[in-house]
Design a protein around this motif. Structure first.
Motif, PDB file in Angstrom:
ATOM      1  N   ARG A   1      12.990  48.727  60.845  1.00 56.99           N
ATOM      2  CA  ARG A   1      12.359  48.454  62.129  1.00 56.99           C
ATOM      3  C   ARG A   1      11.244  49.458  62.397  1.00 56.99           C
ATOM      4  NH1 ARG A   1      15.626  45.200  61.213  1.00 56.99           N
ATOM      5  NH2 ARG A   1      13.752  44.524  60.098  1.00 56.99           N
ATOM      6  N   GLN A   2      11.455  50.722  62.023  1.00 51.04           N
ATOM      7  CA  GLN A   2      10.421  51.734  62.211  1.00 51.04           C
ATOM      8  C   GLN A   2       9.191  51.409  61.365  1.00 51.04           C
ATOM      9  OE1 GLN A   2      11.122  55.590  60.461  1.00 51.04           O
ATOM     10  NE2 GLN A   2       9.984  56.634  62.078  1.00 51.04           N
TER      11      GLN A   2
ATOM     12  N   ALA B   1       5.683  56.831  70.681  1.00 47.48           N
ATOM     13  CA  ALA B   1       6.762  57.544  71.374  1.00 47.48           C
ATOM     14  C   ALA B   1       7.944  56.616  71.651  1.00 47.48           C
ATOM     15  CB  ALA B   1       6.237  58.139  72.688  1.00 47.48           C
ATOM     16  N   ASP B   2       7.643  55.396  72.089  1.00 40.32           N
ATOM     17  CA  ASP B   2       8.713  54.429  72.332  1.00 40.32           C
ATOM     18  C   ASP B   2       9.464  54.116  71.044  1.00 40.32           C
ATOM     19  OD1 ASP B   2       7.916  54.349  74.969  1.00 40.32           O
ATOM     20  OD2 ASP B   2       6.782  52.480  74.770  1.00 40.32           O
ATOM     21  N   ALA B   3       8.734  54.001  69.936  1.00 42.58           N
ATOM     22  CA  ALA B   3       9.369  53.717  68.648  1.00 42.58           C
ATOM     23  C   ALA B   3      10.274  54.866  68.221  1.00 42.58           C
ATOM     24  CB  ALA B   3       8.305  53.459  67.582  1.00 42.58           C
ATOM     25  N   GLN B   4       9.875  56.090  68.562  1.00 45.65           N
ATOM     26  CA  GLN B   4      10.701  57.257  68.262  1.00 45.65           C
ATOM     27  C   GLN B   4      12.046  57.155  68.981  1.00 45.65           C
ATOM     28  OE1 GLN B   4       9.754  59.781  66.224  1.00 45.65           O
ATOM     29  NE2 GLN B   4      11.093  61.476  66.710  1.00 45.65           N
ATOM     30  N   GLU B   5      12.003  56.732  70.235  1.00 46.34           N
ATOM     31  CA  GLU B   5      13.240  56.584  71.007  1.00 46.34           C
ATOM     32  C   GLU B   5      14.087  55.420  70.488  1.00 46.34           C
ATOM     33  OE1 GLU B   5      12.152  58.466  75.358  1.00 46.34           O
ATOM     34  OE2 GLU B   5      11.750  56.338  75.021  1.00 46.34           O
ATOM     35  N   ARG B   6      13.444  54.324  70.101  1.00 43.26           N
ATOM     36  CA  ARG B   6      14.197  53.187  69.554  1.00 43.26           C
ATOM     37  C   ARG B   6      14.904  53.575  68.260  1.00 43.26           C
ATOM     38  NH1 ARG B   6       9.627  50.254  71.108  1.00 43.26           N
ATOM     39  NH2 ARG B   6       8.862  50.224  68.968  1.00 43.26           N
TER      40      ARG B   6
ATOM     41  N   MET C   1       6.592  41.200  56.114  1.00 44.31           N
ATOM     42  CA  MET C   1       6.266  42.460  55.461  1.00 44.31           C
ATOM     43  C   MET C   1       6.004  42.211  53.979  1.00 44.31           C
ATOM     44  SD  MET C   1       8.457  46.005  55.353  1.00 44.31           S
ATOM     45  CE  MET C   1       8.538  46.005  57.133  1.00 44.31           C
ATOM     46  N   ARG C   2       5.039  42.944  53.397  1.00 44.53           N
ATOM     47  CA  ARG C   2       4.708  42.773  52.002  1.00 44.53           C
ATOM     48  C   ARG C   2       5.858  43.224  51.117  1.00 44.53           C
ATOM     49  NH1 ARG C   2       0.400  41.633  49.746  1.00 44.53           N
ATOM     50  NH2 ARG C   2      -0.708  41.770  51.719  1.00 44.53           N
ATOM     51  N   GLU C   3       6.078  42.513  50.018  1.00 41.08           N
ATOM     52  CA  GLU C   3       7.156  42.878  49.113  1.00 41.08           C
ATOM     53  C   GLU C   3       6.909  44.271  48.537  1.00 41.08           C
ATOM     54  OE1 GLU C   3       9.952  41.279  48.408  1.00 41.08           O
ATOM     55  OE2 GLU C   3       9.394  39.793  49.920  1.00 41.08           O
ATOM     56  N   GLN C   4       7.959  45.035  48.374  1.00 40.23           N
ATOM     57  CA  GLN C   4       7.833  46.363  47.794  1.00 40.23           C
ATOM     58  C   GLN C   4       7.314  46.258  46.373  1.00 40.23           C
ATOM     59  OE1 GLN C   4      11.263  48.818  48.163  1.00 40.23           O
ATOM     60  NE2 GLN C   4      11.512  48.399  50.331  1.00 40.23           N
ATOM     61  N   GLY C   5       6.447  47.204  46.005  1.00 39.23           N
ATOM     62  CA  GLY C   5       5.932  47.244  44.651  1.00 39.23           C
ATOM     63  C   GLY C   5       4.573  46.590  44.517  1.00 39.23           C
ATOM     64  N   GLU C   6       4.126  45.797  45.507  1.00 41.93           N
ATOM     65  CA  GLU C   6       2.827  45.139  45.437  1.00 41.93           C
ATOM     66  C   GLU C   6       1.785  46.042  46.066  1.00 41.93           C
ATOM     67  OE1 GLU C   6       0.664  40.986  46.834  1.00 41.93           O
ATOM     68  OE2 GLU C   6       2.805  41.303  47.175  1.00 41.93           O
ATOM     69  N   ARG C   7       0.988  46.643  45.250  1.00 40.92           N
ATOM     70  CA  ARG C   7       0.013  47.620  45.718  1.00 40.92           C
ATOM     71  C   ARG C   7      -1.346  46.943  45.868  1.00 40.92           C
ATOM     72  NH1 ARG C   7      -0.189  53.652  43.201  1.00 40.92           N
ATOM     73  NH2 ARG C   7      -1.199  54.684  44.966  1.00 40.92           N
ATOM     74  N   VAL C   8      -1.779  46.745  47.097  1.00 37.81           N
ATOM     75  CA  VAL C   8      -2.985  45.970  47.348  1.00 37.81           C
ATOM     76  C   VAL C   8      -4.239  46.744  47.010  1.00 37.81           C
ATOM     77  CG1 VAL C   8      -4.332  44.782  49.112  1.00 37.81           C
ATOM     78  CG2 VAL C   8      -1.855  44.585  49.104  1.00 37.81           C
ATOM     79  N   SER C   9      -4.337  47.979  47.479  1.00 35.39           N
ATOM     80  CA  SER C   9      -5.597  48.700  47.317  1.00 35.39           C
ATOM     81  C   SER C   9      -5.861  49.074  45.867  1.00 35.39           C
ATOM     82  CB  SER C   9      -5.611  49.960  48.186  1.00 35.39           C
ATOM     83  OG  SER C   9      -4.783  50.973  47.640  1.00 35.39           O
ATOM     84  N   GLY C  10      -4.813  49.460  45.152  1.00 32.24           N
ATOM     85  CA  GLY C  10      -4.982  49.793  43.744  1.00 32.24           C
ATOM     86  C   GLY C  10      -5.778  51.061  43.496  1.00 32.24           C
ATOM     87  N   VAL C  11      -5.933  51.908  44.505  1.00 31.93           N
ATOM     88  CA  VAL C  11      -6.680  53.153  44.347  1.00 31.93           C
ATOM     89  C   VAL C  11      -5.689  54.303  44.494  1.00 31.93           C
ATOM     90  CG1 VAL C  11      -8.657  54.509  45.105  1.00 31.93           C
ATOM     91  CG2 VAL C  11      -8.664  52.030  45.407  1.00 31.93           C
TER      92      VAL C  11
END
Length: 271
Positions: free
Chosen positions: A64-65, A41-46, A1-11
């Protein structure tokens, strides 16, 4: 997962008032859309099961979500822009590209960046709307000020408490928080059926019964209090005069404004 705070799109305004529309030209496309929504839906149940598990922290459940959402969004970016979707998003931010593939990549990457910030920023509500029309579907990723909607279930997170409590009070607070999480988990898990009902299997349900559907979900927090919701949304069947033949960005439809008006507190800022 990308580190928090690194904004790729910049828009900063790429999400504002916009949605991604994807055509559904045949049953194969419908099935792919259905299968993706069943994963949601499965992710909602997890998420509900993890929330009710005393050995799983709330932060872990949300991580995880987010991993599931990120996987879905990156799959969509690859389908429209190929493996170089991040380069496409950066080019869009710089003004070097203005095509649909680059714009959609910037849209989803900015959404992912904002979602990552929810773990550290209080009073920011993730408020996406997914709508099925007869020959297409839209994904309208929205964020709002505040932390809850009119239909949100609330629960406590001890790991986000900054105040130091006496041992006996800390134990009581932890037990009460776990109770709120277990109660919320029952409602969150039940909402998976809403997703399955709104986006049924094209091989089992006639077209007239599956050609429209919609959901809006919401998640946010205020200090130690987290919120979650998922509700049906009725699509506007006159939304498109002519459906695009390829995925593209379009203005948000009337359903987005109506849903925000019905569920969000007055004065809420929405992008």
């Amino acid at each position: 997962m990308r580190e928090q705070g690194e904004r790729v799109s910049g828009v900063p305004d790429v999400l504002y008032g916009r949605a991604v529309v994807t055509p559904l030209p045949d049953e194969d496309a419908e099935r792919a859309f259905h299968e993706n929504m069943m994963r949601v839906a499965d992710a909602q149940e997890r998420k509900a099961k993890m929330l009710a598990d005393p050995d799983v922290t709330l932060l872990e459940a949300y991580e995880r979500q987010l991993e599931g959402i990120e996987k879905s969004y990156r799959s969509r970016m690859r389908s429209v822009a190929g493996e170089d979707y991040e380069a496409a998003a950066i080019a869009y931010a710089r003004g070097d590209r203005d095509d649909a593939a680059a714009a959609i990549s910037a849209y989803y990457l900015d959404a992912l960046w904002r979602m990552q910030q929810r773990f550290t920023v209080s009073e920011m509500l993730f408020f996406p709307i997914i709508l099925r029309y007869p020959d297409c579907f839209t994904v309208n990723v929205r964020f709002a000020s505040g932390y809850r909607t009119a239909e949100s279930v609330l629960y406590e997170s001890p790991e986000h408490l900054t105040e130091k409590l006496e041992p006996e009070h800390a134990e009581t607070y932890a037990e009460e928080s776990l109770y709120t999480q277990k109660e919320a988990a029952k409602l969150i898990g039940a909402k998976a059926d809403v997703i399955r009902e709104e986006f049924p299997d094209p091989g089992e349900v006639p077209f007239e019964e599956r050609k429209t559907g919609g959901i809006v979900s919401g998640g946010g927090r205020q200090e130690t209090v987290f919120s979650s919701m998922l509700e049906r949304v009725e699509p506007d069947t006159d939304r498109f005069d002519e459906t695009p033949t390829e995925p593209t960005l379009v203005p948000s439809g009337p359903e987005a404004a109506r849903t925000a008006r019905e569920l969000l507190p007055e004065g809420t800022f929405v992008i």
